[in-house]
Design a protein around this motif. Sequence first.
Motif, PDB file in Angstrom:
ATOM      1  N   VAL A  32       0.862  -1.178   0.000  1.00 50.91           N
ATOM      2  CA  VAL A  32       0.000   0.000   0.000  1.00 50.91           C
ATOM      3  C   VAL A  32       0.896   1.225   0.000  1.00 50.91           C
ATOM      4  N   CYS A  33       0.566   2.214  -0.817  1.00 56.25           N
ATOM      5  CA  CYS A  33       1.319   3.463  -0.831  1.00 56.25           C
ATOM      6  C   CYS A  33       0.926   4.285   0.388  1.00 56.25           C
ATOM      7  N   SER A  34       1.913   4.681   1.168  1.00 54.28           N
ATOM      8  CA  SER A  34       1.668   5.461   2.376  1.00 54.28           C
ATOM      9  C   SER A  34       2.026   6.913   2.111  1.00 54.28           C
ATOM     10  N   SER A  35       1.344   7.829   2.788  1.00 56.08           N
ATOM     11  CA  SER A  35       1.592   9.246   2.524  1.00 56.08           C
ATOM     12  C   SER A  35       2.874   9.753   3.178  1.00 56.08           C
ATOM     13  N   ASP A  36       3.253   9.187   4.308  1.00 53.85           N
ATOM     14  CA  ASP A  36       4.432   9.689   5.015  1.00 53.85           C
ATOM     15  C   ASP A  36       5.378   8.551   5.365  1.00 53.85           C
ATOM     16  N   ARG A  37       5.003   7.764   6.351  1.00 50.99           N
ATOM     17  CA  ARG A  37       5.784   6.600   6.765  1.00 50.99           C
ATOM     18  C   ARG A  37       4.854   5.407   6.847  1.00 50.99           C
ATOM     19  N   CYS A  38       5.421   4.227   6.911  1.00 47.32           N
ATOM     20  CA  CYS A  38       4.609   3.025   7.058  1.00 47.32           C
ATOM     21  C   CYS A  38       4.048   2.991   8.476  1.00 47.32           C
ATOM     22  N   PRO A  39       2.735   2.775   8.609  1.00 48.01           N
ATOM     23  CA  PRO A  39       2.140   2.780   9.946  1.00 48.01           C
ATOM     24  C   PRO A  39       2.615   1.586  10.774  1.00 48.01           C
ATOM     25  N   PRO A  40       2.999   1.834  12.018  1.00 43.62           N
ATOM     26  CA  PRO A  40       3.437   0.744  12.887  1.00 43.62           C
ATOM     27  C   PRO A  40       2.232  -0.054  13.360  1.00 43.62           C
ATOM     28  N   PRO A  41       2.332  -1.179  13.910  1.00 49.51           N
ATOM     29  CA  PRO A  41       3.571  -1.861  14.245  1.00 49.51           C
ATOM     30  C   PRO A  41       3.942  -2.956  13.252  1.00 49.51           C
ATOM     31  N   HIS A  42       3.048  -3.295  12.314  1.00 51.46           N
ATOM     32  CA  HIS A  42       3.282  -4.501  11.521  1.00 51.46           C
ATOM     33  C   HIS A  42       3.608  -4.257  10.053  1.00 51.46           C
ATOM     34  N   THR A  43       3.851  -3.034   9.658  1.00 55.39           N
ATOM     35  CA  THR A  43       4.180  -2.777   8.260  1.00 55.39           C
ATOM     36  C   THR A  43       5.613  -2.291   8.141  1.00 55.39           C
ATOM     37  N   ARG A  44       6.190  -2.534   6.975  1.00 52.92           N
ATOM     38  CA  ARG A  44       7.563  -2.107   6.723  1.00 52.92           C
ATOM     39  C   ARG A  44       7.683  -1.647   5.276  1.00 52.92           C
ATOM     40  N   PRO A  45       8.559  -0.695   5.004  1.00 52.29           N
ATOM     41  CA  PRO A  45       8.748  -0.250   3.618  1.00 52.29           C
ATOM     42  C   PRO A  45       9.552  -1.273   2.826  1.00 52.29           C
ATOM     43  N   PHE A  46       9.178  -1.478   1.573  1.00 52.24           N
ATOM     44  CA  PHE A  46       9.956  -2.373   0.721  1.00 52.24           C
ATOM     45  C   PHE A  46      10.163  -1.810  -0.672  1.00 52.24           C
ATOM     46  N   GLY A  47       9.766  -0.574  -0.882  1.00 49.31           N
ATOM     47  CA  GLY A  47       9.951   0.063  -2.177  1.00 49.31           C
ATOM     48  C   GLY A  47       9.415   1.479  -2.138  1.00 49.31           C
ATOM     49  N   ARG A  48       9.307   2.085  -3.303  1.00 51.41           N
ATOM     50  CA  ARG A  48       8.801   3.455  -3.416  1.00 51.41           C
ATOM     51  C   ARG A  48       7.660   3.498  -4.416  1.00 51.41           C
ATOM     52  N   CYS A  49       6.601   4.216  -4.053  1.00 49.81           N
ATOM     53  CA  CYS A  49       5.496   4.451  -4.987  1.00 49.81           C
ATOM     54  C   CYS A  49       5.829   5.637  -5.884  1.00 49.81           C
ATOM     55  N   GLN A  50       6.305   6.693  -5.279  1.00 48.63           N
ATOM     56  CA  GLN A  50       6.775   7.883  -5.973  1.00 48.63           C
ATOM     57  C   GLN A  50       7.950   8.403  -5.174  1.00 48.63           C
ATOM     58  N   GLN A  51       8.513   9.481  -5.616  1.00 51.38           N
ATOM     59  CA  GLN A  51       9.667  10.026  -4.911  1.00 51.38           C
ATOM     60  C   GLN A  51       9.274  10.416  -3.488  1.00 51.38           C
ATOM     61  N   GLY A  52       9.873   9.760  -2.517  1.00 46.91           N
ATOM     62  CA  GLY A  52       9.626  10.067  -1.121  1.00 46.91           C
ATOM     63  C   GLY A  52       8.421   9.387  -0.505  1.00 46.91           C
ATOM     64  N   ILE A  53       7.650   8.633  -1.273  1.00 42.96           N
ATOM     65  CA  ILE A  53       6.465   7.952  -0.750  1.00 42.96           C
ATOM     66  C   ILE A  53       6.747   6.457  -0.714  1.00 42.96           C
ATOM     67  N   PRO A  54       6.781   5.871   0.490  1.00 46.34           N
ATOM     68  CA  PRO A  54       7.124   4.451   0.588  1.00 46.34           C
ATOM     69  C   PRO A  54       5.961   3.531   0.229  1.00 46.34           C
TER      70      PRO A  54
END
Length: 58
Positions: A32-54
């Motif tokens: 899922v594209c997140s607006s700022d950071r990945c919401p805790p506690p069970h998500t983690r970033p694994f790529g980029r949707c756009q520049q600066g959006i994880p």
Amino acid sequence: MKIFSFFFAVLLLMLQGISGNTEVQCRQAGGVCSSDRCPPPHTRPFGRCQQGIPCCRT
């Protein structure tokens, strides 16, 4: 000179199409594209949707 303008326009259209695919690729990978950071506690970033959006997934 007209052919140069034509090829430049085609190149811009191709690049615009490539940039939009990152959100689709994120969703296809189960993310899922997140607006700022990945919401805790069970998500983690694994790529980029756009520049600066994880792209986040569990």
